[in-house]
Scaffold this active site. Structure first.
Site, PDB file in Angstrom:
ATOM      1  N   CYS A   1       0.817  -1.225   0.000  1.00  0.00           N
ATOM      2  CA  CYS A   1       0.000   0.000   0.000  1.00  0.00           C
ATOM      3  C   CYS A   1       0.850   1.275   0.000  1.00  0.00           C
ATOM      4  CB  CYS A   1      -0.933   0.013   1.208  1.00  0.00           C
ATOM      5  SG  CYS A   1      -1.966  -1.444   1.277  1.00  0.00           S
TER       6      CYS A   1
ATOM      7  N   ASN B   1     -10.123  -0.631  -0.168  1.00  0.00           N
ATOM      8  CA  ASN B   1      -8.661  -0.475  -0.131  1.00  0.00           C
ATOM      9  C   ASN B   1      -8.086  -1.004  -1.448  1.00  0.00           C
ATOM     10  OD1 ASN B   1      -5.913  -0.826   0.274  1.00  0.00           O
ATOM     11  ND2 ASN B   1      -6.123  -1.614   2.367  1.00  0.00           N
TER      12      ASN B   1
ATOM     13  N   HIS C   1      -3.562   6.954   2.236  1.00  0.00           N
ATOM     14  CA  HIS C   1      -3.937   5.645   1.696  1.00  0.00           C
ATOM     15  C   HIS C   1      -5.307   5.276   2.274  1.00  0.00           C
ATOM     16  CE1 HIS C   1      -4.208   1.498   0.883  1.00  0.00           C
ATOM     17  NE2 HIS C   1      -3.926   1.119   2.122  1.00  0.00           N
TER      18      HIS C   1
HETATM   19  O1  UT7 Z   1      -3.664  -1.079   3.923  1.00  0.00           O
HETATM   20  C1  UT7 Z   1      -3.327  -1.741   5.073  1.00  0.00           C
HETATM   21  C2  UT7 Z   1      -4.031  -3.018   4.984  1.00  0.00           C
HETATM   22  N1  UT7 Z   1      -5.008  -3.403   5.919  1.00  0.00           N
HETATM   23  C3  UT7 Z   1      -5.706  -2.635   6.774  1.00  0.00           C
HETATM   24  O2  UT7 Z   1      -5.545  -1.476   6.905  1.00  0.00           O
HETATM   25  C4  UT7 Z   1      -6.714  -3.351   7.615  1.00  0.00           C
HETATM   26  C5  UT7 Z   1      -6.604  -3.002   9.074  1.00  0.00           C
HETATM   27  N2  UT7 Z   1      -7.617  -3.656   9.906  1.00  0.00           N
HETATM   28  C6  UT7 Z   1      -8.919  -3.350   9.807  1.00  0.00           C
HETATM   29  O3  UT7 Z   1      -9.320  -2.525   9.010  1.00  0.00           O
HETATM   30  C7  UT7 Z   1      -9.861  -3.997  10.805  1.00  0.00           C
HETATM   31  O4  UT7 Z   1      -9.113  -4.712  11.768  1.00  0.00           O
HETATM   32  C8  UT7 Z   1     -10.908  -4.950  10.136  1.00  0.00           C
HETATM   33  C9  UT7 Z   1     -11.894  -4.155   9.338  1.00  0.00           C
HETATM   34  C10 UT7 Z   1     -10.209  -5.966   9.245  1.00  0.00           C
HETATM   35  C11 UT7 Z   1     -11.671  -5.718  11.231  1.00  0.00           C
HETATM   36  O5  UT7 Z   1     -12.295  -4.785  12.102  1.00  0.00           O
HETATM   37  P1  UT7 Z   1     -12.126  -4.978  13.690  1.00  0.00           P
HETATM   38  O6  UT7 Z   1     -12.944  -3.917  14.311  1.00  0.00           O
HETATM   39  O7  UT7 Z   1     -10.662  -4.983  13.999  1.00  0.00           O
HETATM   40  O8  UT7 Z   1     -12.796  -6.349  13.920  1.00  0.00           O
HETATM   41  P2  UT7 Z   1     -12.165  -7.669  14.602  1.00  0.00           P
HETATM   42  O9  UT7 Z   1     -11.187  -8.306  13.695  1.00  0.00           O
HETATM   43  O10 UT7 Z   1     -11.744  -7.340  15.999  1.00  0.00           O
HETATM   44  O11 UT7 Z   1     -13.443  -8.590  14.688  1.00  0.00           O
HETATM   45  C12 UT7 Z   1     -14.564  -8.258  15.538  1.00  0.00           C
HETATM   46  C13 UT7 Z   1     -15.644  -9.295  15.307  1.00  0.00           C
HETATM   47  C14 UT7 Z   1     -15.139 -10.741  15.371  1.00  0.00           C
HETATM   48  O12 UT7 Z   1     -16.155 -11.529  15.940  1.00  0.00           O
HETATM   49  P3  UT7 Z   1     -16.114 -11.948  17.501  1.00  0.00           P
HETATM   50  O13 UT7 Z   1     -14.821 -12.679  17.676  1.00  0.00           O
HETATM   51  O14 UT7 Z   1     -16.155 -10.651  18.257  1.00  0.00           O
HETATM   52  O15 UT7 Z   1     -17.336 -12.785  17.658  1.00  0.00           O
HETATM   53  C15 UT7 Z   1     -14.977 -11.106  13.917  1.00  0.00           C
HETATM   54  O16 UT7 Z   1     -15.099 -12.490  13.694  1.00  0.00           O
HETATM   55  O17 UT7 Z   1     -16.205  -9.134  13.996  1.00  0.00           O
HETATM   56  C16 UT7 Z   1     -16.130 -10.370  13.292  1.00  0.00           C
HETATM   57  N3  UT7 Z   1     -15.962 -10.081  11.877  1.00  0.00           N
HETATM   58  C17 UT7 Z   1     -16.988  -9.851  11.053  1.00  0.00           C
HETATM   59  N4  UT7 Z   1     -18.318  -9.839  11.259  1.00  0.00           N
HETATM   60  C18 UT7 Z   1     -19.096  -9.547  10.199  1.00  0.00           C
HETATM   61  C19 UT7 Z   1     -14.799  -9.967  11.179  1.00  0.00           C
HETATM   62  N5  UT7 Z   1     -15.065  -9.682   9.890  1.00  0.00           N
HETATM   63  C20 UT7 Z   1     -16.419  -9.597   9.799  1.00  0.00           C
HETATM   64  C21 UT7 Z   1     -17.296  -9.324   8.730  1.00  0.00           C
HETATM   65  N6  UT7 Z   1     -18.627  -9.302   8.983  1.00  0.00           N
HETATM   66  N7  UT7 Z   1     -16.862  -9.050   7.503  1.00  0.00           N
END
Ligand code: UT7
Length: 329
Positions: free
Chosen positions: A112, A278, A248
């Site tokens: 990125c 992204n 970004h």
């Molecule tokens: O360019 C650089 C590249 N990448 C990034 O910048 C990504 C950086 N990270 C993020 O943007 C975020 O961490 C995400 C959007 C990927 C995830 O958001 P989060 O608020 O960190 O969620 P999490 O991973 O802590 O997950 C929270 C909950 C989990 O369920 P439990 O364990 O609380 O029951 C996940 O399983 O949300 C669940 N979850 C979803 N639920 C519905 C994860 N993905 C999804 C989804 N839909 N797509």
């Protein structure tokens, strides 16, 4: 000597994949995706398209805007982590498509952060006085690497391309002011793609993006905030001197957290992550092109670019915008 952007353009594939479409593919909801990422839809390239075809479209738009001939292009630098193949480089493939037969071509893979790396490499090569101009392209076909059964990643990414022409500035008031970059290979396993590659002496054919989302989120906020603070200090500027920040486009929550850390006003932080997700190395040139055509860039504006991604790699660049003509679309 300053180098400056004299033309820019972007290309977004026609096909739109909405959150409603994703609800039918994985266990997710429109509400969750919007609340956690800010993304409503993303573009997906067609079977006939690739990083080189999208990059070529963006490049031709940038060349038109700069009003230069294709044959006068000295360098083509493509930032991509989703190239058409292992080799030849996507830059060489774009050279062939657009007919830039006098250009020297190579790719950069800094995920990125790739477009900013390309911009600064182009800047340095022009400053070496060997080249007069550079075509810098960010192009990504991330949908080809996404694991469409993994809800943790598939909701985030999209396809597209953006390009700029960089030339010696005719006016020292305009152009790239300064930059700062950083890398941390020890945290490379927080965000990576499996094959194709030569790891363990074998070609891994199945390509997939694997990410520790929460950890990447924290690193993204902290490093983009810190590198920008360092760059402001290095340039004797303050955040009040920045007219527009074009970061970004990773996740709206990441952008909001950076804006809060750096005290950037809401109107001074550009975002279009809702429409494209992204797009990795393509996101900054796509955003810059959109800001340009929305008349958000004024002559003399100080722009801040900041990026973070796999590697880990990150960077910030400050540029004084010199106005350029808008070609007939
Ligand atoms: O360019 C650089 C590249 N990448 C990034 O910048 C990504 C950086 N990270 C993020 O943007 C975020 O961490 C995400 C959007 C990927 C995830 O958001 P989060 O608020 O960190 O969620 P999490 O991973 O802590 O997950 C929270 C909950 C989990 O369920 P439990 O364990 O609380 O029951 C996940 O399983 O949300 C669940 N979850 C979803 N639920 C519905 C994860 N993905 C999804 C989804 N839909 N797509």
């Amino acid at each position: 000597m300053q180098t400056t952007i004299t033309g820019l353009g972007s290309y977004l594939p026609e096909k739109i994949l909405t959150n409603a479409d994703l609800e039918k593919m994985v266990d997710t909801s429109n509400e969750w995706i919007i609340e956690r990422t800010g993304v409503s839809e993303r573009r997906i390239l067609s079977k006939e398209e690739s990083s080189s075809t999208m990059g070529a479209e963006a490049a031709l738009a940038a060349i038109r805007a700069a009003d230069i001939s294709v044959k006068s292009i000295d360098l083509i630098i493509v930032a991509t982590c989703s190239p058409d193949g292992m080799f030849p480089s996507t830059a060489n493939r774009i050279q062939a498509i657009i007919g830039a037969k006098n250009a020297v071509c190579f790719d950069i893979n800094s995920a990125c952060n790739g477009f900013l790396s390309g911009l600064i490499v182009g800047n340095s090569l022009i400053n070496s006085k060997q080249y007069n101009n550079a075509l810098i392209i960010g192009s990504e076909a991330l949908s080809r690497l996404v694991d469409w059964s993994d809800r943790n990643t598939c909701v985030l990414f999209g396809d597209g391309a953006g390009a700029v022409i960089l030339e010696k500035s005719k006016n020292d008031a305009f152009g790239i002011v300064d930059f700062q970059f950083g890398s941390d290979g020890n945290n490379g396993d927080l965000l990576f793609a499996t094959g194709p590659g030569s790891i363990k002496n074998e070609l891994v054919k199945e390509a997939k993006i694997i990410m520790d989302g929460q950890n990447v989120f924290k690193h993204a906020v902290n490093t983009m905030s810190a590198v920008t603070k360092d760059l402001l200090k290095q340039t004797n500027l303050t955040i009040e001197d920045i007219d527009l920040c074009i970061p970004h486009q990773a996740n709206i929550r990441i952008l909001n957290a950076i804006a809060k850390n750096l005290s950037i006003d809401e109107g001074a932080m550009f975002s279009n992550v809702n429409k494209y997700g992204n797009t990795s190395a393509a996101s900054i040139p796509i955003a810059l092109t959109e800001a340009f055509y929305a008349n958000m860039l004024n002559e003399g504006d100080t722009l801040l670019f900041t990026a973070f991604g796999a590697g880990l790699n990150w960077g910030s660049v400050i540029l004084n915008w010199g106005q350029i003509n808008k070609p007939e679309k």
